[in-house]
Design an enzyme around this catalytic site. Structure first.
Site, PDB file in Angstrom:
ATOM      1  CE  LYS A   1      -0.063  -7.407  -3.712  1.00 49.34           C
ATOM      2  NZ  LYS A   1      -0.311  -5.962  -3.791  1.00 49.34           N
TER       3      LYS A   1
ATOM      4  CG  ASP B   1      -0.142  -2.963  -6.861  1.00 51.66           C
ATOM      5  OD1 ASP B   1      -1.250  -3.145  -7.401  1.00 51.66           O
ATOM      6  OD2 ASP B   1       0.228  -3.584  -5.841  1.00 51.66           O
TER       7      ASP B   1
HETATM    8  N1  LIG Z   1      -6.451   0.892  -4.780  1.00 53.61           N
HETATM    9  C1  LIG Z   1      -5.659  -0.130  -4.959  1.00 53.61           C
HETATM   10  O1  LIG Z   1      -5.561  -0.709  -6.059  1.00 53.61           O
HETATM   11  C2  LIG Z   1      -4.827  -0.608  -3.820  1.00 53.61           C
HETATM   12  C3  LIG Z   1      -3.696  -1.425  -4.054  1.00 53.61           C
HETATM   13  C4  LIG Z   1      -2.944  -1.836  -2.936  1.00 53.61           C
HETATM   14  C5  LIG Z   1      -3.313  -1.422  -1.661  1.00 53.61           C
HETATM   15  N2  LIG Z   1      -4.410  -0.633  -1.487  1.00 53.61           N
HETATM   16  C6  LIG Z   1      -4.807  -0.177  -0.158  1.00 53.61           C
HETATM   17  O2  LIG Z   1      -3.705   0.536   0.419  1.00 53.61           O
HETATM   18  C7  LIG Z   1      -3.738   0.435   1.827  1.00 53.61           C
HETATM   19  C8  LIG Z   1      -2.382   0.021   2.365  1.00 53.61           C
HETATM   20  O3  LIG Z   1      -2.087  -1.309   1.981  1.00 53.61           O
HETATM   21  P1  LIG Z   1      -0.627  -1.933   2.185  1.00 53.61           P
HETATM   22  O4  LIG Z   1      -0.716  -3.341   1.710  1.00 53.61           O
HETATM   23  O5  LIG Z   1       0.407  -1.047   1.603  1.00 53.61           O
HETATM   24  O6  LIG Z   1      -0.500  -1.924   3.755  1.00 53.61           O
HETATM   25  P2  LIG Z   1       0.787  -2.161   4.646  1.00 53.61           P
HETATM   26  O7  LIG Z   1       1.952  -2.600   3.837  1.00 53.61           O
HETATM   27  O8  LIG Z   1       0.343  -3.017   5.774  1.00 53.61           O
HETATM   28  O9  LIG Z   1       1.144  -0.682   5.218  1.00 53.61           O
HETATM   29  C9  LIG Z   1       0.380  -0.147   6.178  1.00 53.61           C
HETATM   30  C10 LIG Z   1       0.716   1.353   6.354  1.00 53.61           C
HETATM   31  O10 LIG Z   1      -0.401   1.917   6.997  1.00 53.61           O
HETATM   32  C11 LIG Z   1       0.042   2.609   8.165  1.00 53.61           C
HETATM   33  N3  LIG Z   1      -1.068   2.603   9.110  1.00 53.61           N
HETATM   34  C12 LIG Z   1      -1.920   1.562   9.388  1.00 53.61           C
HETATM   35  N4  LIG Z   1      -2.885   1.966  10.243  1.00 53.61           N
HETATM   36  C13 LIG Z   1      -2.642   3.283  10.488  1.00 53.61           C
HETATM   37  C14 LIG Z   1      -3.275   4.276  11.285  1.00 53.61           C
HETATM   38  N5  LIG Z   1      -4.376   3.988  11.986  1.00 53.61           N
HETATM   39  N6  LIG Z   1      -2.755   5.525  11.307  1.00 53.61           N
HETATM   40  C15 LIG Z   1      -1.669   5.824  10.590  1.00 53.61           C
HETATM   41  N7  LIG Z   1      -1.009   4.944   9.819  1.00 53.61           N
HETATM   42  C16 LIG Z   1      -1.489   3.687   9.773  1.00 53.61           C
HETATM   43  C17 LIG Z   1       1.291   1.901   8.585  1.00 53.61           C
HETATM   44  O11 LIG Z   1       2.048   2.771   9.427  1.00 53.61           O
HETATM   45  P3  LIG Z   1       3.213   2.190  10.401  1.00 53.61           P
HETATM   46  O12 LIG Z   1       4.394   1.936   9.506  1.00 53.61           O
HETATM   47  O13 LIG Z   1       3.429   3.278  11.367  1.00 53.61           O
HETATM   48  O14 LIG Z   1       2.656   0.923  10.994  1.00 53.61           O
HETATM   49  C18 LIG Z   1       1.935   1.661   7.209  1.00 53.61           C
HETATM   50  O15 LIG Z   1       2.541   2.845   6.726  1.00 53.61           O
HETATM   51  C19 LIG Z   1      -4.862  -0.574   2.134  1.00 53.61           C
HETATM   52  O16 LIG Z   1      -6.016   0.156   2.478  1.00 53.61           O
HETATM   53  C20 LIG Z   1      -5.084  -1.304   0.820  1.00 53.61           C
HETATM   54  O17 LIG Z   1      -6.405  -1.770   0.659  1.00 53.61           O
HETATM   55  C21 LIG Z   1      -5.159  -0.220  -2.536  1.00 53.61           C
END
Ligand SMILES: NC(=O)c1ccc[n+]([C@@H]2O[C@H](COP(=O)([O-])OP(=O)(O)OC[C@H]3O[C@@H](n4cnc5c(N)ncnc54)[C@H](OP(=O)(O)O)[C@@H]3O)[C@@H](O)[C@H]2O)c1
Length: 284
Positions: free
Chosen positions: A71, A107
């Site tokens: 991305k 998004d």
């Molecule tokens: N529904 C949809 O259309 C859609 C679209 C996009 C994404 N998503 C979902 O959204 C989620 C996040 O995706 P992303 O790409 O934004 O991820 P990302 O950029 O990798 O961000 C990860 C975030 O999760 C936190 N985190 C990870 N494990 C954790 C834990 N065990 N406890 C507390 N905080 C935790 C991280 O905290 P730190 O900063 O402290 O590491 C950070 O804030 C995923 O599950 C993805 O599948 C859904």
């Protein structure tokens, strides 16, 4: 449907890509609209992204959705960006427009359409929302909430520095007040909506267990995680009398502008589409 020699081609690029639900989603709409076109899963390594993209456009593809880990690379490659992509700093839709590579981000649209559908168009106007997380999806969530007229957004993240950096990055670019803190500062006071954007709760991992007891009257909880459909967080929200909103809606809605751009028809998010995707989620 059988393809003709002039079928429109699009696809989703990621590495890996086999887990993506996008081919099923777009495939459903292609069949529904009887369109002479195809939407393919394209597994492309990060080091091959730019050359592959060039080759695929030369081969006549209309455009691509872009997912993890491409991305940000897609954002850097695009010569022109829509407003959402600029705010979010990432691109999930690439189109070639008059020889210019254009990057868009759908998004924020997907989340805004979900919240409008599930909560009504005025639910968030002038209200306070909290976002848990400070990653890529958080940026889309901030953009969506600002567009829906919230007065204040409070960011909370495991690593508070990342939330602070995110708040700084959005400073002066959006209307709502934006603050950042760690989970130890969490309070639901005056909060009408929680938007959960961390990966906690995916598959069998535990959801964040911050208290939900002191949220504003009639509050709602959205979870970006959609596998499982009802995460631990949403289950807790439901049992505490809050309105749960699942992430599958966002996945469905964010695909609408892409389909429109690829195939020239406006698809609908319907119960039949959701059932089709749910079957794919359940069966793997
Ligand atoms: N529904 C949809 O259309 C859609 C679209 C996009 C994404 N998503 C979902 O959204 C989620 C996040 O995706 P992303 O790409 O934004 O991820 P990302 O950029 O990798 O961000 C990860 C975030 O999760 C936190 N985190 C990870 N494990 C954790 C834990 N065990 N406890 C507390 N905080 C935790 C991280 O905290 P730190 O900063 O402290 O590491 C950070 O804030 C995923 O599950 C993805 O599948 C859904």
């Amino acid at each position: 449907m059988t393809l003709s020699g002039s079928a429109k081609l699009a696809g989703v690029i990621g590495w890996p890509i086999s887990q993506s639900l996008s081919p099923r989603l777009h495939g459903f709409w292609l069949a529904e609209h009887g369109i002479d076109g195809a939407y393919l899963p394209l597994a492309i390594r990060p080091e091959d992204f730019s050359t592959s993209l060039d080759g695929l456009f030369r081969a006549g593809f209309t455009g691509f959705n872009v997912t993890v880990p491409h991305k940000e690379a897609a954002f850097a490659l695009a010569a022109r960006h829509d407003k959402a992509a600029r705010l979010i700093g990432a691109v999930n839709l690439l189109l070639m427009k008059d020889g210019v590579l254009e990057g868009r981000n759908t998004d924020a649209y997907g989340l805004a359409a979900t919240l409008t559908q599930e909560l009504g168009p005025d639910f968030l106007k002038g209200k306070t929302a909290a976002i848990w997380g400070a990653g890529g999806t958080t940026r889309a969530a901030i953009t969506a909430l600002a567009g829906l007229g919230v007065a204040e957004i409070r960011l909370f993240n495991r690593t508070p520095e990342k939330a602070t950096a995110l708040a700084r990055a959005f400073s002066g670019k959006i209307a709502p007040k934006l603050t950042a803190a760690g989970y130890d500062a969490w309070s639901g006071k005056d909060v009408s909506l929680i938007v959960h954007t961390t990966s906690a709760g995916m598959k069998e991992t535990p959801s964040l267990d911050l208290p939900l007891g002191d949220l504003a009257e009639g509050a709602a909880v959205f979870d970006a995680v959609y596998n499982p459909l009802e995460t631990g967080l949403l289950r807790r929200a439901r049992t505490e009398g809050l309105k749960p909103v699942d992430g599958l809606w966002m996945l469905l809605h964010q695909a609408v502008p892409s389909f429109e751009a690829f195939f020239g028809a406006t698809p609908k998010v319907t119960p039949a589409l959701r059932a089709h995707l749910l079957k794919a989620l359940t069966n793997g």
